[in-house]
Design an enzyme around this catalytic site. Structure first.
Site, PDB file in Angstrom:
ATOM      1  N   HIS A  79       0.816  -1.217   0.000  1.00  0.00           N
ATOM      2  CA  HIS A  79       0.000   0.000   0.000  1.00  0.00           C
ATOM      3  C   HIS A  79       0.849   1.266   0.000  1.00  0.00           C
ATOM      4  O   HIS A  79       1.953   1.308   0.536  1.00  0.00           O
ATOM      5  CB  HIS A  79      -1.018   0.003   1.138  1.00  0.00           C
ATOM      6  N   ASP A  81      -0.060   4.363   1.211  1.00  0.00           N
ATOM      7  CA  ASP A  81      -0.259   5.343   2.278  1.00  0.00           C
ATOM      8  C   ASP A  81       0.492   4.978   3.550  1.00  0.00           C
ATOM      9  O   ASP A  81       0.897   3.834   3.763  1.00  0.00           O
ATOM     10  CB  ASP A  81      -1.751   5.510   2.588  1.00  0.00           C
ATOM     11  N   ASP A 142       5.956   0.917   6.930  1.00  0.00           N
ATOM     12  CA  ASP A 142       4.593   0.423   6.718  1.00  0.00           C
ATOM     13  C   ASP A 142       3.899   1.384   5.759  1.00  0.00           C
ATOM     14  O   ASP A 142       3.321   2.373   6.197  1.00  0.00           O
ATOM     15  CB  ASP A 142       3.870   0.349   8.066  1.00  0.00           C
ATOM     16  N   GLU A 176      -4.880   1.953   2.720  1.00  0.00           N
ATOM     17  CA  GLU A 176      -4.965   0.763   3.557  1.00  0.00           C
ATOM     18  C   GLU A 176      -5.117   1.137   5.019  1.00  0.00           C
ATOM     19  O   GLU A 176      -5.846   0.477   5.774  1.00  0.00           O
ATOM     20  CB  GLU A 176      -3.710  -0.103   3.360  1.00  0.00           C
ATOM     21  N   GLU A 177      -4.419   2.188   5.431  1.00  0.00           N
ATOM     22  CA  GLU A 177      -4.387   2.538   6.844  1.00  0.00           C
ATOM     23  C   GLU A 177      -5.729   3.036   7.378  1.00  0.00           C
ATOM     24  O   GLU A 177      -5.939   3.081   8.585  1.00  0.00           O
ATOM     25  CB  GLU A 177      -3.303   3.601   7.107  1.00  0.00           C
TER      26      GLU A 177
END
Length: 410
Positions: A79, A81, A142, A176-177
């Site tokens: 992802h 973001d 991440d 995603e977050e």
């Protein structure tokens, strides 16, 4: 670019997602990053490159197997973001070379220190290069570590045509977050038999179980009158909300649970005498227990309304479900990932995700999609770090999966 050079370049992009914008992608920085990656994919020479208006980027590394030889198409997803929990703007990463152990001073001016006393797993990486923040932002491992690993693995396969592989699809998605990464992901267009998200934590992690998840909004309506003359007249919504809170099991909260234990988590509380709103997330790996947790909220709503008629209103919305039920029929894809790790002397750590993943939603959309480590630690905050060898191993796992899938050619 090398793996590390890629990662250090990627974290410069401010891609924090924002659940309040009601747009996809939720922030413009994610599209800027996607466009940059699209250019890099074009330079590498990948095929079928597409970037849609919602920030979903896909591309193909074509098979180099002999004509007529077919194998499953495998995908790798990460992802774009970073978490809204902490700023991802002006990230200033630093490489701690040959980490000697002990404290790492992230910011001398403010005294921010990454210490094994708080994060004992640091001691596992003595002697390794570790990428850290300057203490003012998150790092972005991440999931920019996952993005860098996928891009580097694809480049490696292009540079080594002697390594045989089938069609490989790569996908990069926004948001995603904030739980929206898979919502507009076109599984049919992606065209894979199965895929892996490169979005896990420490080296060796392999996950195909996650929470069943719901969000609950509980609204309490009170009645305000002058406190000096309030007897038998005032209804204080905040006090009733507090009554609701303490009726839930005290120990079934995030700070008291681990492993397969579910919880109720109060994430926000806003109130006045006349109106109070509680927002909870409800989590459990077991589907039956998950449904019972939601029933418990309904039971408490009725109980409150019996004592204070028409005071309490409950709204529950499911968010995602445990992907295990979709992975179990195709457990060979877990076997493939485990074998890829063993070939690189990595001990697989199969464990449940105490959270969610794009892979869960994608699995329910028809794309089985377990999660593989990207190597980072302490996501979503200033103490985030990633050991370079862990990123290198994750890149190697992608290459090995491609090899293993091709070895099953027919």
């Amino acid at each position: 670019m090398t793996l590390v050079e890629r990662f250090l370049q990627y974290v410069k992009f401010d891609t924090q997602s924002d659940e309040l914008t009601n747009m996809t992608p939720s922030t413009p920085g994610q599209m800027i990053f996607a466009e940059y990656l699209k250019g890099e994919l074009e330079q590498l020479g990948l095929k079928d490159i597409s970037l849609d208006e919602n920030g979903y980027l896909m591309a193909t590394l074509p098979s180099n197997l002999p004509i007529g030889v077919t194998v499953p198409t495998v995908g790798f997803i990460a992802h774009l973001d970073t978490s809204p929990d902490m700023s991802g703007r002006h990230v200033s990463p630093r490489i701690v070379h040959n980490y000697p152990g002990g404290d790492i001073v992230l910011n001398e001016q403010t005294g921010i220190t990454l210490s094994p006393s708080s994060f004992p797993e640091l001691e596992k990486y003595i002697g390794q290069d570790i990428i850290v923040t300057d203490g003012n932002t998150l790092l972005g491992a991440d999931d920019k570590a996952g993005v860098a690993e996928i891009m580097t693995a694809v480049e490696y396969l292009l540079q080594h045509p002697e390594i045989k592989h089938g069609d490989i699809r790569v996908g990069f998605n926004p948001d995603e977050e904030i739980g929206l990464g898979a919502h507009k992901f076109d599984v049919k267009e992606f065209g894979c038999d199965f895929a892996y998200t490169m979005d896990g934590g420490e080296i060796g992690e392999l996950e195909f179980e996650n929470f069943n998840a719901a969000v609950a909004k509980v609204t309490f309506i009170g009645r305000n009158v002058h406190p000096g003359y309030a007897k038998h007249k005032m209804i204080n919504s905040m006090r009733i909300a507090n009554q609701f809170i303490i009726m839930l099991p005290r120990w079934e909260t995030p700070e008291h649970t681990e492993g397969y234990e579910g919880f109720y988590h109060l994430v926000s509380m806003e109130g006045t005498v006349e109106k109070t709103v509680l927002t909870y997330i409800i989590r459990d790996h077991d589907r039956d227990r998950f449904e019972r947790r939601k029933k418990e909220f309904e039971h408490l709503e009725r109980k409150i309304n019996h004592e204070y008629p028409a005071c309490c209103e409950l709204e529950i919305k499911d968010q995602y479900y445990n992907m295990r039920e979709k992975i179990e029929p195709v457990m060979h894809i877990i076997d493939i990932a485990e074998e890829a790790m063993r070939r690189l002397d990595i001990t697989p750590k199969v464990q449940p995700i105490r959270g969610g993943t794009d892979g869960a939603q994608l699995s329910f959309k028809g794309l089985p999609c377990p999660n593989i480590f990207a190597g980072g630690h302490n996501f979503h905050g200033r103490y985030e770090y990633v050991p370079v060898p862990s990123m290198e191993k994750a890149t190697g796992v992608i290459v090995e999966i491609a090899k293993i899938v091709a070895e099953g050619k027919k």
